[in-house]
Design an enzyme around this catalytic site. Sequence first.
Site, PDB file in Angstrom:
ATOM      1  N   HIS A  37      39.237  39.800  31.465  1.00  0.00           N
ATOM      2  CA  HIS A  37      39.898  38.877  32.400  1.00  0.00           C
ATOM      3  C   HIS A  37      40.026  37.526  31.681  1.00  0.00           C
ATOM      4  CE1 HIS A  37      41.540  37.290  35.925  1.00  0.00           C
ATOM      5  NE2 HIS A  37      40.524  37.348  36.761  1.00  0.00           N
ATOM      6  N   CYS A  42      33.848  33.949  39.716  1.00  0.00           N
ATOM      7  CA  CYS A  42      35.306  34.037  39.580  1.00  0.00           C
ATOM      8  C   CYS A  42      36.005  34.091  40.933  1.00  0.00           C
ATOM      9  CB  CYS A  42      35.671  35.262  38.746  1.00  0.00           C
ATOM     10  SG  CYS A  42      34.921  36.794  39.341  1.00  0.00           S
ATOM     11  N   ARG A 102      42.160  27.495  37.160  1.00  0.00           N
ATOM     12  CA  ARG A 102      43.025  28.632  36.843  1.00  0.00           C
ATOM     13  C   ARG A 102      44.457  28.139  36.633  1.00  0.00           C
ATOM     14  NH1 ARG A 102      41.461  33.762  38.177  1.00  0.00           N
ATOM     15  NH2 ARG A 102      43.226  34.228  36.832  1.00  0.00           N
TER      16      ARG A 102
HETATM   17  N1  NVA Z   1      35.288  42.238  38.325  1.00  0.00           N
HETATM   18  C1  NVA Z   1      36.200  41.926  39.413  1.00  0.00           C
HETATM   19  C2  NVA Z   1      36.861  40.618  39.148  1.00  0.00           C
HETATM   20  C3  NVA Z   1      37.778  40.137  40.250  1.00  0.00           C
HETATM   21  C4  NVA Z   1      38.445  38.843  39.928  1.00  0.00           C
HETATM   22  C5  NVA Z   1      37.190  43.045  39.553  1.00  0.00           C
HETATM   23  O1  NVA Z   1      37.633  43.583  38.518  1.00  0.00           O
HETATM   24  O2  NVA Z   1      37.533  43.416  40.661  1.00  0.00           O
HETATM   25  N1   CP Z   2      39.280  35.413  40.134  1.00  0.00           N
HETATM   26  C1   CP Z   2      40.409  36.124  40.329  1.00  0.00           C
HETATM   27  O1   CP Z   2      40.992  36.686  39.401  1.00  0.00           O
HETATM   28  O2   CP Z   2      40.840  36.115  41.613  1.00  0.00           O
HETATM   29  P1   CP Z   2      42.007  37.049  42.183  1.00  0.00           P
HETATM   30  O3   CP Z   2      41.510  38.467  42.118  1.00  0.00           O
HETATM   31  O4   CP Z   2      42.219  36.557  43.590  1.00  0.00           O
HETATM   32  O5   CP Z   2      43.211  36.860  41.336  1.00  0.00           O
END
Ligand code: NVA
Ligand code: CP
Length: 317
Positions: free
Chosen positions: A141, A276, A304
């Site tokens: 990410h 996050c 962000r």
């Molecule tokens: N680890 C989480 C992050 C969400 C922003 C996911 O992949 O769902």
């Molecule tokens: N932190 C993040 O990526 O949030 P969203 O899943 O809302 O984009």
Amino acid sequence: MPAALVSDTAPRSPAIAARDLTSDLSLSGLELRQLLDLAADVKRHPTRYASALRHRYLSLLFEKPSLRTRLTFELAIKQLGGDAVSSIGPIGDREPTKDIARNLDRWTNAIVARTFLQSTIDELAEWSSVPVINALSDLYHPCQSFADLQTLEERFGGLGGLKLTFVGDGNNVAHSLMINGARSGMHVCVACPPGYEPNSAIVDQSTLFARESGGSITVTQDPLAGVSGAHAVYTDVWTSMGQEAEASERMKIFAGFTVNSRLMSAASANAIFLHCLPAKRGQEVTGEVIESAQSAVFDQAENRLHAQKALLLMLLS
Ligand code: NVA
Ligand code: CP
């Protein structure tokens, strides 16, 4: 970026045009530094960049839900003078991924994709002639970690020597923090239950980066020991998008990994709490910690926007 669109006093956007950001590894350590400097300037002087990406368009492809990533990419391109179109749903079901890439690159200047599999991002990049940006996959990410580093730098004045402890699942968010933290001279510790350690190839790669920068990477199963002396304690959901069938099993496995006041008090006295988002209060973090004065989660969310503007300026100038 066209010189006339940016004032002389603004840092030049270091162009890395026509490059994909399939993962954090797509940027060099120097480019990461340039991105963070540009993000800080964009945040201070947003109007300087208001026309920098005029007539540039993004395709947003999201296989999974998103609040922050999708809306901040839309806002970022609009506030830089461009615009975005989006498509929500599975990639590669209705037509091959390689055909999707070769449609979107005829219409727009970059593709931002949130996918289940990293291989979908890689395939889009292979077949697209315009940059493909990873907006979260099962492995990385990157856009999140750029905003996280910007937040840390704002709070502590620099990154080198800071200790960040990630408590929870050694997954996409942890991977990107390890890579970018290690490149920035940080000490990144991941505290996770057995079986939920970060990907070993990413641990090895980050360890190499840390050796060069003076940072370190450690993985532990003891959250209390892991947060000792940390300047930042970071967590993420125990059940990521796509893992919903494992939710009840994960609740049991991660039970000792909640970031609560006791854990925060084992960190450095001026430690901040990072997440996050979205957060599940009562699971990976208590309501008390996320609502406390130590919490910087909404600064992260704000950043962000600024960090992604910097990324778009670097990729699309
Ligand atoms: N680890 C989480 C992050 C969400 C922003 C996911 O992949 O769902
Ligand atoms: N932190 C993040 O990526 O949030 P969203 O899943 O809302 O984009």
